[in-house]
Scaffold this active site. Sequence first.
Site, PDB file in Angstrom:
ATOM      1  N   GLY A  90      62.747  68.457  35.931  1.00 12.28           N
ATOM      2  CA  GLY A  90      62.612  68.466  34.588  1.00 12.28           C
ATOM      3  C   GLY A  90      62.191  68.409  33.828  1.00 12.28           C
ATOM      4  O   GLY A  90      61.747  68.890  32.628  1.00 12.28           O
ATOM      5  N   HIS A  97      61.990  58.764  29.003  1.00 10.88           N
ATOM      6  CA  HIS A  97      63.277  59.618  27.992  1.00 10.88           C
ATOM      7  C   HIS A  97      64.182  59.680  28.449  1.00 10.88           C
ATOM      8  O   HIS A  97      64.693  60.313  29.694  1.00 10.88           O
ATOM      9  CB  HIS A  97      62.883  59.973  27.201  1.00 10.88           C
TER      10      HIS A  97
END
Length: 111
Positions: A90, A97
């Site tokens: 995803g 991050h």
Amino acid sequence: MTDCLFCRIVAGEIPATVVTETDTTLAFRDIDPKAPTHVLVIPKEHHTAIGDVDPALAGEILATAHQVAKAEGVDESGYRLVFNTGRDGGQTVFHVHCHVLGGRGLTWPPG
């Protein structure tokens, strides 16, 4: 990296709502939040995947994420940290991050 969205945020070329910053990390609000608290914590230097990050820097990302949770008031009620890695995981911005999500009950599995 001039074509990396997050590198451009670190460089100040693209605005972001900064929550906190350290010498090595930057935390800012997600522009498409999935929870009342949805903050991204990134290393200031470019790394594509969490597996590419030095363990000390990974620890700094996690420490910053916890600072964000405390500052947002979700450290006691609960929060989730998510690293999406690779297309099947995803990841849509290929700069490491950590999503800090909280402020409501979070279900499992996430998706």
